[in-house]
Design a protein around this motif. Sequence first.
Motif, PDB file in Angstrom:
ATOM      1  N   ASP A   1      -5.562   1.866   0.275  1.00 64.43           N
ATOM      2  CA  ASP A   1      -4.317   2.608   0.055  1.00 64.43           C
ATOM      3  C   ASP A   1      -3.443   2.720   1.296  1.00 64.43           C
ATOM      4  O   ASP A   1      -2.255   3.071   1.188  1.00 64.43           O
ATOM      5  N   ILE A   2      -4.015   2.471   2.471  1.00 62.45           N
ATOM      6  CA  ILE A   2      -3.301   2.701   3.731  1.00 62.45           C
ATOM      7  C   ILE A   2      -3.254   1.416   4.539  1.00 62.45           C
ATOM      8  O   ILE A   2      -4.288   0.792   4.799  1.00 62.45           O
TER       9      ILE A   2
ATOM     10  N   LYS B   1       0.835  -1.204   0.000  1.00 62.00           N
ATOM     11  CA  LYS B   1       0.000   0.000   0.000  1.00 62.00           C
ATOM     12  C   LYS B   1       0.868   1.252   0.000  1.00 62.00           C
ATOM     13  O   LYS B   1       2.088   1.187   0.060  1.00 62.00           O
ATOM     14  N   GLN B   2       0.215   2.413  -0.089  1.00 58.87           N
ATOM     15  CA  GLN B   2       0.963   3.662  -0.226  1.00 58.87           C
ATOM     16  C   GLN B   2       1.794   3.995   1.001  1.00 58.87           C
ATOM     17  O   GLN B   2       2.887   4.545   0.902  1.00 58.87           O
ATOM     18  N   CYS B   3       1.264   3.688   2.172  1.00 56.77           N
ATOM     19  CA  CYS B   3       1.941   4.069   3.405  1.00 56.77           C
ATOM     20  C   CYS B   3       1.468   3.160   4.532  1.00 56.77           C
ATOM     21  O   CYS B   3       0.538   2.368   4.357  1.00 56.77           O
TER      22      CYS B   3
ATOM     23  N   LYS C   1      -2.532  12.051   4.741  1.00 53.53           N
ATOM     24  CA  LYS C   1      -2.410  12.365   3.316  1.00 53.53           C
ATOM     25  C   LYS C   1      -0.953  12.637   2.935  1.00 53.53           C
ATOM     26  O   LYS C   1      -0.505  12.251   1.852  1.00 53.53           O
TER      27      LYS C   1
ATOM     28  N   GLN D   1       0.674   9.337   2.611  1.00 49.55           N
ATOM     29  CA  GLN D   1       0.279   8.688   1.360  1.00 49.55           C
ATOM     30  C   GLN D   1       1.089   9.236   0.186  1.00 49.55           C
ATOM     31  O   GLN D   1       1.572   8.481  -0.650  1.00 49.55           O
ATOM     32  N   ARG D   2       1.226  10.562   0.145  1.00 52.53           N
ATOM     33  CA  ARG D   2       1.949  11.174  -0.973  1.00 52.53           C
ATOM     34  C   ARG D   2       3.432  10.804  -0.953  1.00 52.53           C
ATOM     35  O   ARG D   2       4.039  10.568  -1.994  1.00 52.53           O
TER      36      ARG D   2
ATOM     37  N   ARG E   1       4.754   8.188   0.668  1.00 50.74           N
ATOM     38  CA  ARG E   1       4.928   6.739   0.838  1.00 50.74           C
ATOM     39  C   ARG E   1       5.845   6.431   2.025  1.00 50.74           C
ATOM     40  O   ARG E   1       6.876   5.754   1.903  1.00 50.74           O
TER      41      ARG E   1
ATOM     42  N   HIS F   1     -10.193   4.509   3.335  1.00 52.14           N
ATOM     43  CA  HIS F   1      -9.082   4.423   2.381  1.00 52.14           C
ATOM     44  C   HIS F   1      -8.199   3.212   2.675  1.00 52.14           C
ATOM     45  O   HIS F   1      -6.993   3.235   2.420  1.00 52.14           O
TER      46      HIS F   1
END
Length: 272
Positions: A248-249, A32-34, A206, A209-210, A212, A245
Amino acid sequence: MSNLHCLASLALLALTASTASFAQTAGPWNGKQCAVVLTYDDALAVDLNHVVPALDSLKLRGTFYLIGSSPVVAARLPEWRRAALRGHELGNHALMHPCDGSLPGRNFVTPDNDLSKYTISRAVNEVRATNTLLTAIDGKTARTFAYPCGDRQIGGVYFYEQLKNDFVGARGVTAGLQPLAQVDLANINSYMINGQSGDYLINLVKQAQRSRTLLVFLFHGVGGGHGLNVELAAHRQLLRYLQAHEQDIWVAPMVEVAEKMKASKEGSGGSK
């Protein structure tokens, strides 16, 4: 080169590319992103009254750093055990929550719990005694540690050096988002929350997420129960964002995230 050799070479290239692609996709954050870790300090009644039910309602899991001598641990053992059974981590926050009373602004530190008066062996033994207590509650041996007051040294010596084999990692109090390569498993960054809004909390997510990166929240009171506090509405707003989310998380207890980071670092030759 024969057709057979060509086919073998192509297959090897495809396998290498596939493996590299999988490694990149899986990444340190479970693909996932983070990663976001929710930690709650001091074994407070509000943890059981407010936090565990809120997390459970959204199928999220957190880490609760328990002080071994806390009366809330003694009085509510079955509830802590049930929380562990539902996947929450019971982390180690030492037996007496000793802080360095020699530092500025530490008037709250009592002589009995002054880390600056401890020996290294006393600090280590009290932390290990707390591990024994926690294992008696949840039956687990893998867990993480959180430095009381963020204090890591006694007389200039890092006492956790003697505890590295007892834990997967240790959470500190230095704020910051970090990619895997920058994470020190002996002093994992965290954001201490005190009065910030739900929008502020979500904005941190956020940012993670951006970029990572790893984001660790450090809560004390949730809806009261401690001088360092976050309002229930702000906390709920954060949890709902994380749940909405989840694709993504990666939200997981500290021990699971630390185990993943440790394995990734060892696999890549990292030493921290």
